[in-house]
Write a protein that holds these residues in place. Sequence first.
Motif, PDB file in Angstrom:
ATOM      1  N   ALA A  90       0.827  -1.206   0.000  1.00 61.60           N
ATOM      2  CA  ALA A  90       0.000   0.000   0.000  1.00 61.60           C
ATOM      3  C   ALA A  90       0.864   1.259   0.000  1.00 61.60           C
ATOM      4  O   ALA A  90       0.527   2.261  -0.646  1.00 61.60           O
ATOM      5  CB  ALA A  90      -0.925  -0.010   1.216  1.00 61.60           C
ATOM      6  N   ALA A  91       1.984   1.215   0.720  1.00 64.76           N
ATOM      7  CA  ALA A  91       2.895   2.359   0.757  1.00 64.76           C
ATOM      8  C   ALA A  91       3.486   2.629  -0.624  1.00 64.76           C
ATOM      9  O   ALA A  91       3.660   3.788  -1.029  1.00 64.76           O
ATOM     10  CB  ALA A  91       4.002   2.116   1.778  1.00 64.76           C
ATOM     11  N   GLU A  92       3.784   1.569  -1.365  1.00 68.29           N
ATOM     12  CA  GLU A  92       4.323   1.743  -2.713  1.00 68.29           C
ATOM     13  C   GLU A  92       3.272   2.353  -3.641  1.00 68.29           C
ATOM     14  O   GLU A  92       3.595   3.199  -4.490  1.00 68.29           O
ATOM     15  CB  GLU A  92       4.793   0.398  -3.264  1.00 68.29           C
ATOM     16  N   MET A  93       2.017   1.955  -3.486  1.00 66.22           N
ATOM     17  CA  MET A  93       0.937   2.549  -4.281  1.00 66.22           C
ATOM     18  C   MET A  93       0.840   4.047  -4.005  1.00 66.22           C
ATOM     19  O   MET A  93       0.600   4.847  -4.913  1.00 66.22           O
ATOM     20  CB  MET A  93      -0.387   1.847  -3.959  1.00 66.22           C
ATOM     21  N   ASN A  94       1.039   4.439  -2.761  1.00 62.51           N
ATOM     22  CA  ASN A  94       1.005   5.855  -2.401  1.00 62.51           C
ATOM     23  C   ASN A  94       2.234   6.593  -2.918  1.00 62.51           C
ATOM     24  O   ASN A  94       2.138   7.731  -3.378  1.00 62.51           O
ATOM     25  CB  ASN A  94       0.907   6.014  -0.884  1.00 62.51           C
ATOM     26  N   ARG A  95       3.390   5.946  -2.845  1.00 66.23           N
ATOM     27  CA  ARG A  95       4.626   6.600  -3.274  1.00 66.23           C
ATOM     28  C   ARG A  95       4.580   6.963  -4.752  1.00 66.23           C
ATOM     29  O   ARG A  95       5.160   7.978  -5.173  1.00 66.23           O
ATOM     30  CB  ARG A  95       5.827   5.682  -3.001  1.00 66.23           C
ATOM     31  N   GLU A 148      -6.537   4.504   3.043  1.00 68.19           N
ATOM     32  CA  GLU A 148      -6.383   5.156   4.346  1.00 68.19           C
ATOM     33  C   GLU A 148      -5.017   5.825   4.478  1.00 68.19           C
ATOM     34  O   GLU A 148      -4.897   6.894   5.084  1.00 68.19           O
ATOM     35  CB  GLU A 148      -6.599   4.143   5.471  1.00 68.19           C
ATOM     36  N   MET A 149      -3.991   5.223   3.908  1.00 69.33           N
ATOM     37  CA  MET A 149      -2.661   5.844   3.926  1.00 69.33           C
ATOM     38  C   MET A 149      -2.683   7.198   3.223  1.00 69.33           C
ATOM     39  O   MET A 149      -2.008   8.146   3.637  1.00 69.33           O
ATOM     40  CB  MET A 149      -1.637   4.941   3.238  1.00 69.33           C
ATOM     41  N   SER A 150      -3.450   7.292   2.154  1.00 64.84           N
ATOM     42  CA  SER A 150      -3.493   8.531   1.390  1.00 64.84           C
ATOM     43  C   SER A 150      -3.988   9.693   2.243  1.00 64.84           C
ATOM     44  O   SER A 150      -3.506  10.824   2.098  1.00 64.84           O
ATOM     45  CB  SER A 150      -4.393   8.369   0.159  1.00 64.84           C
ATOM     46  N   HIS A 151      -4.934   9.434   3.138  1.00 67.55           N
ATOM     47  CA  HIS A 151      -5.437  10.509   3.997  1.00 67.55           C
ATOM     48  C   HIS A 151      -4.300  11.104   4.828  1.00 67.55           C
ATOM     49  O   HIS A 151      -4.172  12.325   4.944  1.00 67.55           O
ATOM     50  CB  HIS A 151      -6.533   9.979   4.924  1.00 67.55           C
TER      51      HIS A 151
END
Length: 288
Positions: A90-95, A148-151
């Motif tokens: 999920a962090a990679e998707m956000n990065r 949720e990370m994106s928020h």
Amino acid sequence: MLYLFGAIALFVIFDSVRGYLKTEDKRKYLVRLFLELTVVIGLLFLFGPLFVLSPLKIGYSTLKEGNITLYYPGGSIDMARDVMEQLKQAAEMNRQFYKANYPMPVVLAQSEFDMLRFGSYPYGGGTGSELSLNIRAGQMTTGKIAHEMSHRNLAMLTGKSMPAPNWFNEGLASYIGKMDEYKKPNELQVDLREGRYVRDILEMRGILGTPKWILKIRQGKGRVLYGQTYLMVKYLFDKYGQEKVYDFVVSLKTNDFEKAFWQSFGMSEEEFFQEFTSYIQNYRGEPS
């Protein structure tokens, strides 16, 4: 969440001053007030919404990899490792959008009560805020975790607790999480035709934005809300490209949302919403 704590703090200060002015034994009142506040603040850090900031995390262990720190119920290391793999994906998707890996504290909740005491909506699978991610064990897909990370990442990038109205904040999070399962354009077209389309979606913003959003969900409009906001943000990406949208988000550091939106896209939110609604109304494509 910081605004909520601020409002509660102001109420407590006002009530304490009022009580102090009314009481005859002011010394005794101050001692009692100090003890009561110490207990309450301690509980907030040890067992409540400020748990992630507490140096002492009773009943929880820590697993850290890179920028991600996962606090999980002690003895659940296998589950924690599985969740950590999801978190890294999920962090990679956000990065790929935010171009950075911000510190990401995550609290793993085991029940609805845990979600509530950690300051999250108890019936959801997870929430993201400027403080942390709170997620339910076994109830979150990688895409939803990315959402949720994106928020948190949006708040970290802009330096603002509420950098955008709900439609953009939620829509961007769903876009990053690749959450296209809620609505396709042709399905939203049916919602528009049959009166389920959310026409007041731009009004969900500021301190009252989240309560209004939750109320819509409680009224059974969750799929329309998430599907509509996802497609609204996807429309921006499709029309202007990822770099343009990223530059717009960066500009929120120094501009309010309405001004930055106009400067980036050459139209107001209302004009954009009319354009998007017209696009949905006249959509002729096939489900994708």
